[in-house]
Design a protein around this motif. Structure first.
Motif, mmCIF file in Angstrom:
data_model
loop_
_atom_site.group_PDB
_atom_site.id
_atom_site.type_symbol
_atom_site.label_atom_id
_atom_site.label_comp_id
_atom_site.label_asym_id
_atom_site.label_seq_id
_atom_site.Cartn_x
_atom_site.Cartn_y
_atom_site.Cartn_z
ATOM 1 N N UNK A 284 7.426 -39.616 0.170
ATOM 2 C CA UNK A 284 6.833 -38.411 0.756
ATOM 3 C C UNK A 284 6.024 -37.644 -0.288
ATOM 4 N N UNK A 285 6.575 -37.534 -1.495
ATOM 5 C CA UNK A 285 5.855 -36.860 -2.569
ATOM 6 C C UNK A 285 4.540 -37.576 -2.877
ATOM 7 N N UNK A 286 4.588 -38.899 -2.943
ATOM 8 C CA UNK A 286 3.379 -39.668 -3.244
ATOM 9 C C UNK A 286 2.314 -39.432 -2.179
ATOM 10 N N UNK A 287 2.732 -39.414 -0.903
ATOM 11 C CA UNK A 287 1.792 -39.204 0.196
ATOM 12 C C UNK A 287 1.170 -37.816 0.121
ATOM 13 N N UNK A 288 1.971 -36.818 -0.280
ATOM 14 C CA UNK A 288 1.493 -35.445 -0.313
ATOM 15 C C UNK A 288 0.662 -35.132 -1.562
ATOM 16 N N UNK A 289 1.117 -35.627 -2.713
ATOM 17 C CA UNK A 289 0.530 -35.182 -3.974
ATOM 18 C C UNK A 289 -0.842 -35.796 -4.232
ATOM 19 N N UNK A 290 -1.056 -37.041 -3.863
ATOM 20 C CA UNK A 290 -2.365 -37.653 -4.104
ATOM 21 C C UNK A 290 -3.502 -36.864 -3.449
ATOM 22 N N UNK A 291 -3.402 -36.531 -2.157
ATOM 23 C CA UNK A 291 -4.481 -35.715 -1.571
ATOM 24 C C UNK A 291 -4.554 -34.322 -2.173
#
Length: 423
Positions: free
Chosen positions: A170-177
């Motif tokens: 979830x963090x990866x999905x949120x932080x990249x954008x």
């Protein structure tokens, strides 16, 4: 001879495994993103105004100090948690071990109280952001606040209860954008940069402005809420390499924060005059909302809510991690409840508390900042440095320049916050 060769061969796989673990890998990257997401919350949208309003030179100096303040403080807290003789100790266990049962429980309670109010703020902020986006950008009618807030809080807590793998994903999905949008907005604002006022202020006013800016930097980049869970995961994953790996991850997290956040801050500050920043602060709106209002830029007006949504959600997940761990530790210390049961009870209680607060939509931001601020400064900066002079396993860090620097910054931050509250 044969025995020596056999021993060498038998040790080879262990050495290869050790070398492999010491290299940077996906696990490290995921945790870097998680800590970055914890630090970059809704506060980033107000940071350019809060720090830029003090003038150009305080901004330059605080930008230079941001990395050592952020990295050294979080490294100190990580070392503190890892200093326990108990390899499975969380934050509450460590403070009791080093400071005694009564002091340990008090510090653990204060730690929880420094994090939980931030979750209430994020519950309110996320609900307001989504509601505003649905009404203003999508042209929909405002949905039931009870239903909207309940669904949003349930989704966020559900991600945390799904385990470490789901949380990191979830963090990866949120932080990249989030990183991408911050970087893009920073570059997008470059054509509107203005020459700042470089007049040197008087020594007295300059020193006071600099002093009162310290807490802003401290708490804008804080990811202290996730440090205990973070280092425990590294200890279970890396064993004896936990300290060096934790410090490597923290260093990259701090560099990532400083690079992207300060670029965003400078770009916003150089796009506004001092009077405009004062006006934005008086209106109590985020820098993107203010820029959208004065430029009538639909592009910024659309991206603003998206940045706020991603920033609040990613920071909520990281702070919930710390609140959940500290609540479980406190409950199990004072009752016969098992950690698993206490964890589930804490999640349920926090869900209803955050949901209730989101429905009521109170104006609690300033009050909660003042409640959380001094406590976070003491736990992140001062307490780990006191432990350096108290705990034998940390004595190698005594009298180092980095230790004295963190202790000094923490003391200045607490004094500045108390001054602001009383003035």
């Amino acid at each position: 001879m044969t025995t020596s060769q056999g021993a060498t061969l038998s040790n080879a796989p262990a050495q290869d495994a050790h070398t492999s673990k010491s290299k940077w890998n996906l696990h490290d990257t995921q945790w870097t993103l998680s800590l970055f997401g914890t630090a970059v919350g809704a506060g980033i949208l107000f940071l350019p105004i809060n720090i830029g309003i003090g003038g150009f030179w305080p901004l330059i100096i605080m930008a230079c100090l941001a990395f050592p303040m952020t990295f050294l403080a979080h490294r100190g807290l990580a070392r503190f948690v890892l200093s326990s003789k108990n390899k499975e100790a969380d934050f509450t266990d460590v403070v009791e071990e080093h400071f005694g049962v009564n002091a340990g429980r008090l510090i653990s309670l204060l730690y929880f109280l420094s994090i939980f109010p931030i979750l209430l703020i994020y519950g309110v902020g996320l609900t307001n952001t989504v509601d505003s986006f649905m009404v203003n950008q999508l042209g929909m009618e405002s949905p039931s606040r009870v239903v909207l807030s309940g669904v949003l809080v349930a989704v966020m807590i559900g991600l945390m209860m799904g385990g470490e793998r789901l949380m990191l994903r979830a963090f990866a999905i949120l932080v990249y954008p989030l990183v991408g949008i911050l970087f893009f907005l920073s570059l997008y604002l470059i054509p509107s940069w203005q020459m700042p006022d470089t007049t040197l202020p008087g020594l007295g006013s300059f020193s006071k402005t600099l002093w009162l800016s310290i807490p802003i930097i401290v708490f804008s980049f804080s990811h202290a809420a996730a440090i205990s869970s973070f280092v425990n995961k590294q200890r279970s994953h890396y064993g004896d390499l936990a300290t060096s790996k934790s410090e490597a991850i923290l260093k990259r997290t701090s560099l990532l924060l400083i690079t992207f956040v300060l670029l965003f801050v400078f770009s916003c500050v150089l796009s506004l005059t001092g009077d405009q920043m004062a006006e934005a602060k008086a209106a109590n709106v985020s820098v993107l909302s203010y820029l959208a209002n004065i430029t009538e830029n639909s592009f910024i007006a659309t991206l603003g809510p998206l940045v706020a949504f991603i920033a609040i959600m990613s920071s909520f997940l990281g702070h919930f991690l710390g609140a959940r761990e500290s609540f479980t530790g406190l409950v199990t210390k004072h009752s016969s409840m098992s950690p698993k049961v206490a964890d589930k009870v804490g999640a349920v209680l926090m869900f209803f508390a955050i949901w209730f607060c989101a429905v009521k939509n109170p104006s609690i931001l300033d009050m909660m900042d003042q409640l959380s601020g001094p406590i976070i400064a003491m736990i992140l900066f001062i307490m780990p440095m006191i432990a350096v002079y108290k705990v034998p396993s940390l004595q190698k860090y005594r009298n180092r320049l980095s230790t004295l620097f963190v202790l000094a910054v923490g003391s200045l931050a607490v004094c500045a916050l108390l001054y602001s509250m009383l003035s």
